[in-house]
Design a protein around this motif. Structure first.
Motif, PDB file in Angstrom:
ATOM      1  N   VAL A 165      -6.595  82.548 -63.975  1.00  0.00           N
ATOM      2  CA  VAL A 165      -5.575  82.134 -63.680  1.00  0.00           C
ATOM      3  C   VAL A 165      -4.331  81.758 -63.821  1.00  0.00           C
ATOM      4  O   VAL A 165      -4.789  81.536 -65.016  1.00  0.00           O
ATOM      5  N   TRP A 166      -3.770  82.132 -63.160  1.00  0.00           N
ATOM      6  CA  TRP A 166      -1.938  81.879 -62.976  1.00  0.00           C
ATOM      7  C   TRP A 166      -1.952  80.486 -62.672  1.00  0.00           C
ATOM      8  O   TRP A 166      -2.060  80.466 -61.035  1.00  0.00           O
ATOM      9  N   ALA A 167      -1.373  78.973 -62.679  1.00  0.00           N
ATOM     10  CA  ALA A 167      -1.748  78.020 -61.808  1.00  0.00           C
ATOM     11  C   ALA A 167      -0.280  77.189 -62.102  1.00  0.00           C
ATOM     12  O   ALA A 167       0.034  77.142 -63.270  1.00  0.00           O
ATOM     13  N   LYS A 168      -0.124  77.141 -61.461  1.00  0.00           N
ATOM     14  CA  LYS A 168       1.457  76.373 -61.178  1.00  0.00           C
ATOM     15  C   LYS A 168       1.505  74.694 -60.309  1.00  0.00           C
ATOM     16  O   LYS A 168       0.594  74.433 -59.874  1.00  0.00           O
ATOM     17  N   PHE A 169       1.594  73.508 -62.186  1.00  0.00           N
ATOM     18  CA  PHE A 169       1.581  72.430 -61.228  1.00  0.00           C
ATOM     19  C   PHE A 169       3.537  71.804 -61.568  1.00  0.00           C
ATOM     20  O   PHE A 169       3.202  72.226 -62.655  1.00  0.00           O
TER      21      PHE A 169
END
Length: 783
Positions: free
Chosen positions: A126-130
């Motif tokens: 996945v692409w994860a935005k943190f």
């Protein structure tokens, strides 16, 4: 990639052993899970405790703390209810409890949880935005604490970022997007990312492409290896971020690696253990992939390798908790704390008196109190247009001042008054003698002068603080019986220093206060050697009479409308005075009223007059300087005025581009003029010319930027020579410069005891002595 752990900044930060022992239970755990008491220092010194804690830390400190919503497993418990078996789709985090026992709201949450886990199963790319980081390639993984991949309460998803080394975090579900190989390839082939994380993001994308090309079993094996390295606390990028192709080729290739590589890894592991000062860990927990590759009873039941490692680690940690006897320690500490009672002071006997609260007035701002914030003065009801601040240095009376009026402090009528009176009496005996030596000092030619100046020295006893503040003026009495130096200070102080008096308590220094503003000019009376003439910015010209032991007023303006800044003596009774910003000069006659000028004339069209000087042979010739850079000679006998009301210029000295600080005739014949200007030049002129204006015949580069805190330089001629003058200097080491009338420089005066800039410099007429004054009130004598 250099960044903090993604879990930093979230409430779900990675725990440590201290967190486990000091945590407070979640209220939702119920009474079946009692609160563990803190151990404080009860058993932490036990070697068995240290060894067990070290083993737990190295084997995976992140597994020591349970989730806020998951109970701590016991020795007889199996996997926590939040774990889904392999035959249920490897969706870790869903409880297999029957839904009939749940409420409608709980069933809706459970349904939503299953939908999310179907969309984002374990090891999904996945692409994860943190936080503030850009979207980053990551794998959906299980939290090592709660073994959950999705938090239905917070709507968070647990991911493992493809960093170097890998990091994990809980991220909002809205910031997660499934990664596709086609979109990743198109993005990598386009513009390269820029910014702080550009290079690390490029490496993460390359690794993500490799992972996406692998099948689901190889991807889960890759995730398992990353989790294993994180639990082992690896810090090497090679161990924490393994190659995907090596994982896909199987464990046999890893077992057949060269002994050289194995030795290198063992060496790195030993270095890490020494650097972190870690204890040797117990080999009982399952930490290696090789131990789980053999078929087991769990695999026959359909459990994955990841779940087998998790279950074995849980079992090992439960054994450690049982060995530490945490439950018994918790109970004993709780009982001991419950026995401590609060102390109450005895109420028998005399009752303690309570202090009454002070009744303070209501606080108000200065504005409401009508007090000025800057001055502290009470403001009137109506705002005035102007303010009159109290003068800390009031002007002395416009009358003769006695000796008691000249002392600096109140109550000095005793010892200091007597000392000052005796000092003036001793001066009167010396100064009444006429000066008979008409010879000049420092030789007669350039060679003799250079040799004489080179011999001058300064010693510690030849430096003294004569006035408490900045020196504005200096003069030396021409007598040879005493070395008497007169000093004018910033706030009206007039100091007298008998340099050769080294035995008295004050070292020959005596201070009087005839003025209230800077004493800009001092000179001993040419015709009466026992008088000292002083001109101050307070608008007065006074004369200290040593014989009468008082200060007489030569001129004073009652209205204080102008300020006097410089004077020159014409004869025994008359002086010419510069009147500052008015642009005028005036004649003072001591035989007339001291409140009026004998005559007054304008010498500057604009700007203020800085200095004035009288030609030694032609007393009608007046030399003036202004703040506009004008230097002119006037004939004060002229009764005519120009169209602007200014006296006609007899001779104009051109070439100055900035303001002047001084200009003086040579003292014997008056044939030369030396000027000091802020354009960093010393200029020499002839005092006559065939035309109305003349240019300098010599120009000397000299730094005259004294700034705000230093007195301005004034070039002063030797009192009996037309070919030698002295001026202060800004150069290091600190020194006093000497020049000839042709612009040649003599040896400079310097020494270890000269550590500051001497702005005002004068010389003795008949002795080889040079005196300089600085901006802290100290006088330096070269002799």
């Amino acid at each position: 990639m250099v960044r903090a752990s993604p879990a930093a900044g979230l409430s779900r930060r990675q725990p440590f052993i201290s967190d486990f022992f000091n945590r407070t239970p979640n209220p939702g755990q119920g009474p079946n899970h009692p609160r563990p008491s803190p151990l404080k220092g009860a058993k932490k010194t036990n070697p068995e405790f240290k060894l067990a804690a070290g083993n737990a830390h190295e084997s995976g400190p992140k597994l020591l703390r349970t989730s806020p919503r998951q109970p701590t497993p016991t020795a007889n418990q199996g996997p926590p209810p939040g774990t889904l078996k392999a035959h249920e789709g490897h969706m870790v985090g869903v409880s297999p409890l029957p839904t009939s026992s749940l409420s409608v709201e709980a069933q809706a949450k459970r349904s939503n949880q299953r939908e999310v886990l179907k969309q984002y199963p374990l090891s999904t790319m996945v692409w994860a935005k943190f936080s503030k980081y850009p979207p980053w390639p990551a794998l959906v993984s299980a939290d090592p604490i709660s073994q959950m991949t999705y938090d239905n309460e917070e709507d968070w998803l647990h991911v493992l970022f493809l960093d170097d080394p890998p990091t994990r975090a809980w991220v909002p579900l809205e910031g997660v997007e499934i990664m596709k190989l086609s979109s990743l390839s198109e993005e990598s082939s386009g513009k390269k990312p820029r910014g702080r994380w550009a290079q690390a993001l490029i490496r993460a994308k390359k690794r993500a492409i490799q992972v996406l090309k692998q099948g689901l079993p190889q991807r889960r094996k890759f995730l398992l290896t990353l989790e294993k390295n994180i639990m082992n606390g690896s810090k090497d990028s090679e161990d924490s971020a393994p190659d995907v192709h090596e994982i896909a080729e199987g464990d046999e290739e890893r077992e057949n690696q060269s002994p050289k590589v194995n030795r290198k890894r063992k060496k790195n592991a030993s270095k890490r253990d020494m650097k972190g000062k870690r204890l040797k860990r117990d080999p009982s927990p399952v930490n290696s992939l090789e131990e789980t590759t053999t078929p087991s009873h769990g695999e026959e039941n359909g459990l994955s390798e990841y779940e087998l490692i998790r279950l074995k680690n849980i079992e090992a940690r439960q054994k450690m908790f049982a060995e530490l006897e945490i439950g018994q320690l918790k109970k004993s500490l709780s009982d001991s704390f419950s026995q401590i009672k609060s102390y109450n002071a005895s109420q028998r006997g005399l009752a303690a008196k309570k202090d009454k609260a002070e009744d303070l007035p209501r606080r108000q701002s200065l504005r409401l109190k009508k007090i000025d914030a800057d001055t502290g003065l009470q403001l009137p009801d109506k705002e005035p247009t102007t303010y009159v601040l109290p003068d800390e240095h009031p002007r002395q009376a416009l009358a003769p001042l006695g000796l008691s009026d000249l002392l600096t402090e109140a109550g000095e009528e005793g010892s200091k008054l007597t000392t000052s009176r005796r000092f003036l009496e001793s001066l009167e005996e010396t100064l009444r003698k006429p000066v008979t030596n008409n010879n000049s000092s420092f030789g007669t030619d350039f060679k003799d002068t250079s040799a004489a100046l080179s011999k001058l020295q300064i010693k510690p006893e030849q430096v003294a603080k004569v006035v408490p503040d900045r020196i504005f003026s200096l003069d030396i009495h021409p007598t040879e019986d005493k070395l008497l130096v007169a000093v004018g200070g910033k706030w009206g102080g007039l100091g007298l220093w008998d340099v050769k008096d080294v035995d008295s308590a004050s070292n020959g220094v005596h201070l009087f206060m005839p003025h209230s503003r800077p004493v800009n000019c001092l000179s001993f009376d040419t015709f009466q050697c026992n008088r000292l003439i002083s001109t101050s910015y307070d608008g007065t010209v006074r004369a200290l009479d040593v014989q009468q032991q008082r200060v007489n007023l030569l001129y004073g303006d009652e209205n204080d409308s102008v300020y006097t800044c410089y004077h020159r003596q014409i004869d025994a009774h008359t002086f010419v005075v510069a009147l500052g910003n008015s642009g005028d000069a005036a004649i003072i006659d001591t035989r007339k009223d001291n409140r009026e000028f004998s005559s007054r004339f304008s010498v500057a069209r604009s700007g203020s007059v800085k200095t004035v000087d009288i030609h030694p042979c032609l007393p009608e010739k007046l030399l003036t300087t202004t703040s506009r850079g004008d230097c002119q000679i006037f004939d004060i006998r002229s009764t005519k005025t120009s169209t602007h009301g200014v006296l006609p210029t007899w001779l104009d000295l051109t070439g100055h581009t900035k303001a002047l600080s001084s200009a003086f005739f040579s003292p014997v014949k008056g044939s030369s003029i030396v000027t000091v200007s802020y354009d960093n030049k010393l200029r020499l002129y002839k005092s006559w010319g065939s035309s109305a204006s003349i240019s300098p015949y010599s120009s000397i580069d000299h730094n005259n930027q004294t700034g705000r805190w230093l007195s301005t330089f004034k070039a002063r001629w030797h009192p009996r020579r037309d070919d030698l003058f002295f001026v202060g200097c800004m150069s290091h080491p600190r020194q006093i410069n000497a020049y000839s009338d042709q612009g040649f420089q003599y040896p400079s005066l310097m020494g270890e005891d000269l550590g500051s800039i001497c702005s005002i410099v004068v010389s003795h007429p008949s002795q080889d002595i040079v005196v300089g004054g600085n901006s802290s009130g100290r006088v330096h004598v070269f002799m």
